[in-house]
Scaffold this motif. Structure first.
Motif, mmCIF file in Angstrom:
data_model
loop_
_atom_site.group_PDB
_atom_site.id
_atom_site.type_symbol
_atom_site.label_atom_id
_atom_site.label_comp_id
_atom_site.label_asym_id
_atom_site.label_seq_id
_atom_site.Cartn_x
_atom_site.Cartn_y
_atom_site.Cartn_z
ATOM 1 N N GLY A 138 44.097 15.264 26.009
ATOM 2 C CA GLY A 138 44.025 15.237 27.463
ATOM 3 C C GLY A 138 44.030 16.651 27.990
ATOM 4 N N TYR A 139 44.399 16.806 29.257
ATOM 5 C CA TYR A 139 44.532 18.175 29.766
ATOM 6 C C TYR A 139 45.767 18.273 30.643
ATOM 7 C CZ TYR A 139 42.403 16.608 34.170
ATOM 8 O OH TYR A 139 42.144 15.952 35.347
ATOM 9 N N LEU A 140 46.082 19.459 31.042
ATOM 10 C CA LEU A 140 47.285 19.685 31.851
ATOM 11 C C LEU A 140 46.884 19.771 33.314
ATOM 12 C CD1 LEU A 140 49.116 22.457 29.760
ATOM 13 C CD2 LEU A 140 49.211 19.968 29.513
ATOM 14 N N PRO A 141 47.335 18.833 34.155
ATOM 15 C CA PRO A 141 46.959 18.881 35.565
ATOM 16 C C PRO A 141 47.795 19.909 36.327
ATOM 17 C CG PRO A 141 48.411 17.033 35.189
ATOM 18 C CD PRO A 141 48.209 17.699 33.852
ATOM 19 N N GLU A 142 47.272 20.380 37.429
ATOM 20 C CA GLU A 142 47.994 21.355 38.260
ATOM 21 C C GLU A 142 49.341 20.811 38.745
ATOM 22 O OE1 GLU A 142 47.331 24.496 38.950
ATOM 23 O OE2 GLU A 142 45.318 24.678 38.146
ATOM 24 N N GLU A 143 49.427 19.491 38.848
ATOM 25 C CA GLU A 143 50.674 18.882 39.337
ATOM 26 C C GLU A 143 51.889 19.291 38.513
ATOM 27 O OE1 GLU A 143 47.801 17.342 39.082
ATOM 28 O OE2 GLU A 143 47.590 15.731 40.557
ATOM 29 N N PHE A 153 58.986 23.965 27.604
ATOM 30 C CA PHE A 153 57.770 23.156 27.605
ATOM 31 C C PHE A 153 57.150 23.280 26.224
ATOM 32 C CE2 PHE A 153 53.284 22.314 29.028
ATOM 33 C CZ PHE A 153 53.516 21.059 29.575
ATOM 34 N N HIS A 154 57.328 22.246 25.430
ATOM 35 C CA HIS A 154 56.889 22.274 24.032
ATOM 36 C C HIS A 154 55.801 21.231 23.800
ATOM 37 C CE1 HIS A 154 60.948 24.017 22.415
ATOM 38 N NE2 HIS A 154 60.307 24.847 23.197
ATOM 39 N N LEU A 155 54.634 21.707 23.486
ATOM 40 C CA LEU A 155 53.503 20.786 23.284
ATOM 41 C C LEU A 155 52.815 21.020 21.961
ATOM 42 C CD1 LEU A 155 51.281 20.510 26.445
ATOM 43 C CD2 LEU A 155 53.022 18.964 25.603
ATOM 44 N N LYS A 167 49.110 26.654 38.685
ATOM 45 C CA LYS A 167 50.375 26.305 39.347
ATOM 46 C C LYS A 167 51.588 26.473 38.416
ATOM 47 C CE LYS A 167 49.210 25.171 43.592
ATOM 48 N NZ LYS A 167 48.587 23.921 44.006
ATOM 49 N N PHE A 168 51.356 26.776 37.176
ATOM 50 C CA PHE A 168 52.473 27.096 36.290
ATOM 51 C C PHE A 168 53.257 28.287 36.832
ATOM 52 C CE2 PHE A 168 52.680 25.345 31.761
ATOM 53 C CZ PHE A 168 52.276 24.093 32.154
ATOM 54 N N ARG A 169 52.653 29.040 37.743
ATOM 55 C CA ARG A 169 53.377 30.182 38.317
ATOM 56 C C ARG A 169 54.619 29.735 39.075
ATOM 57 N NH1 ARG A 169 48.774 29.996 41.659
ATOM 58 N NH2 ARG A 169 49.317 29.241 43.728
ATOM 59 N N ASN A 170 54.699 28.441 39.427
ATOM 60 C CA ASN A 170 55.893 27.926 40.104
ATOM 61 C C ASN A 170 57.051 27.667 39.146
ATOM 62 O OD1 ASN A 170 54.325 27.885 42.376
ATOM 63 N ND2 ASN A 170 53.867 25.693 42.263
ATOM 64 N N LEU A 171 56.805 27.770 37.862
ATOM 65 C CA LEU A 171 57.859 27.447 36.892
ATOM 66 C C LEU A 171 58.726 28.681 36.656
ATOM 67 C CD1 LEU A 171 55.767 25.336 34.337
ATOM 68 C CD2 LEU A 171 56.695 24.669 36.552
ATOM 69 N N LYS A 194 53.444 35.947 34.980
ATOM 70 C CA LYS A 194 54.141 35.799 36.259
ATOM 71 C C LYS A 194 55.417 34.977 36.136
ATOM 72 C CE LYS A 194 50.139 36.499 39.147
ATOM 73 N NZ LYS A 194 48.917 35.968 38.497
ATOM 74 N N LEU A 195 55.794 34.631 34.921
ATOM 75 C CA LEU A 195 56.984 33.793 34.748
ATOM 76 C C LEU A 195 58.172 34.696 34.439
ATOM 77 C CD1 LEU A 195 55.344 30.999 32.579
ATOM 78 C CD2 LEU A 195 55.623 31.081 35.052
#
Ligand code: NAG
Ligand code: NAG
Ligand code: NAG
Ligand code: NAG
Ligand code: NAG
Length: 358
Positions: A138-143, A153-155, A167-171, A194-195
């Motif tokens: 699948g893919y990673l949505p901006e949500e 976050f382990h994938l 949007k990962f910049r919010n993490l 940016k994290l």
């Protein structure tokens, strides 16, 4: 309908249609059992419509939340939106890991871990996601950017493709990011720079390509794994600013020199693996400053000249591999006096001499 909405609709339709077409076409040429079911087609159409809207505004806005669902707090409601959007972006989940991703109890979802929020200990929040070895496609949505309290976050070892959402910049609390052994592609995911809390970055075994930003080496990271991608760049001079204890860059297409600034990593560097790139330079004297290093592997490059006498300073080295380069001259005697050395591999390519082992 306004004309803007009208054209949006047409665009969505065309986008959805072309994607459906590609999907059908590829499954036909792959010898799959023919065409998609109506359910699959409507799913893809739905997802594409959602995706298109997301491009226009903040994603997540339009994942609908059943008003009868009750949430302990707004963070868990956001997590629900993020995880439902993600579930919709999953094409294959052979181990059924996300089958239980239903309802408001997000803390009970497989692979999702909750903890008290750091800024309010009386609220539970999603602090970690671990779907390692899930084999999910699948893919990673901006949500996913709604998971603002995420620390882990382990994938690793899935089949996620596409890019890392902006949007990962919010993490802002993300500490460990492991996307290794997936099918991510495109340029280096700059969002990781940016994290502010990130310490562990593992994106090895993907299809990332292009340059690696030099800012990566100024960042306060503890471990960096970017090996087995298609990165292509020259190791910058600020490389030595990196405070990492482990850095693995092997199996890319780096070139340029092994910078002298590597000596600045003497207090922190424990393992460095740069094998199988295109490094072209001498081995700098400064490697002798790496007194904490246990693994030093620069094999399969184009390093020239002599191994400097200063290697005697690598007093903790257990594995020293400089084989498959264009090194010449004699092996410094000091190598034999390295107290912890278990494995030393050196090969004079031109003379065709076999590796020397200690
Ligand atoms: C996953 O669910 C499907 C459908 O319910 C089932 O056929 C399959 O055996 C399940 N797979 C695993 C690994 O449990
Ligand atoms: C999680 O599951 C447990 C046990 O099934 C249940 O008691 C609890 O209420 C669930 N939590 C949420 C948030 O749904
Ligand atoms: C902390 O969480 C509790 C429970 O949700 C809430 O009542 C309280 O207002 C929150 N405190 C702050 C400072 O946000
Ligand atoms: C880092 O290394 C370079 C090259 O050896 C040196 O010129 C520089 O002063 C060092 N910087 C620090 C902060 O140690
Ligand atoms: C970007 C977008 O399409 N937002 C819509 C999400 O859903 C609400 C409610 O249906 C609409 O008002 C927004 O325009």
């Amino acid at each position: 309908m306004s004309s803007k909405k009208n054209s949006t609709f047409i665009c969505c339709f065309l986008l959805a249609f072309s994607i459906t077409f590609i999907f059908c076409y590829s499954s036909a040429i792959n010898g799959g059992d023919g065409w998609l079911t109506d359910g699959e087609v409507s799913y893809i159409l739905q997802r594409q419509l959602l995706h298109y809207r997301d491009e226009l505004a903040g994603r997540g806005e339009n994942v609908s939340v059943d008003p009868t669902l009750g949430f302990e707090n707004p963070r868990l409601r956001n997590a629900y939106i993020a995880l439902q959007a993600w579930k919709q972006a999953i094409i294959s989940d052979p181990q059924n890991l996300t089958v239980d991703w239903t309802g408001s109890g997000v803390c009970n979802y497989t692979g999702v871990f909750c903890a008290p929020a750091p800024d309010n200990r009386s609220e539970l929040t999603v602090a970690g996601i671990d779907l390692n070895h899930g084999d999910i496609a699948g893919y990673l949505p901006e949500e996913l950017g709604l998971l603002t309290d995420l620390a882990l976050f382990h994938l690793n070892s899935n089949r996620f493709c596409g890019t890392v959402p902006k949007k990962f910049r919010n993490l802002k609390l993300l500490f460990e990011l492991d996307l290794s052994n997936n099918r991510f592609a495109g340029i280096f995911p700059h969002v990781v720079l940016k994290l502010p809390k990130l310490k562990f970055l593992d994106i090895r075994f993907n299809e990332f390509e292009g340059g690696v930003p030099k800012e990566l080496f100024d960042k306060d990271l503890d471990a960096v794994f970017i090996n087995h991608n298609r990165f292509m760049f020259e190791i910058p001079d600020n490389f030595g600013n990196s405070p990492v204890s482990v850095i693995v860059l092997g199996h890319n297409k780096f070139d340029g020199c092994l910078p002298a600034s590597i000596g600045n990593m003497s207090n922190t560097l424990n393992e460095i693996i740069m094998m199988n790139n295109g490094l072209r330079s001498c081995v700098p004297e400064e490697i002798g400053l790496l007194k904490e290093v246990t693994v030093f592997d620069v094999s399969f490059n184009e390093l020239m000249g002599q191994l400097p006498e200063s290697v005697s300073g690598m007093v903790n080295v257990e594995q020293l591999n400089v084989a498959h380069n264009f090194l010449s001259g004699r092996i410094p005697e000091s190598v034999c006096r390295l107290p912890k050395l278990v494995n030393f591999t050196f090969e004079e390519l031109f003379a065709g001499k076999a590796g020397a082992k200690v």
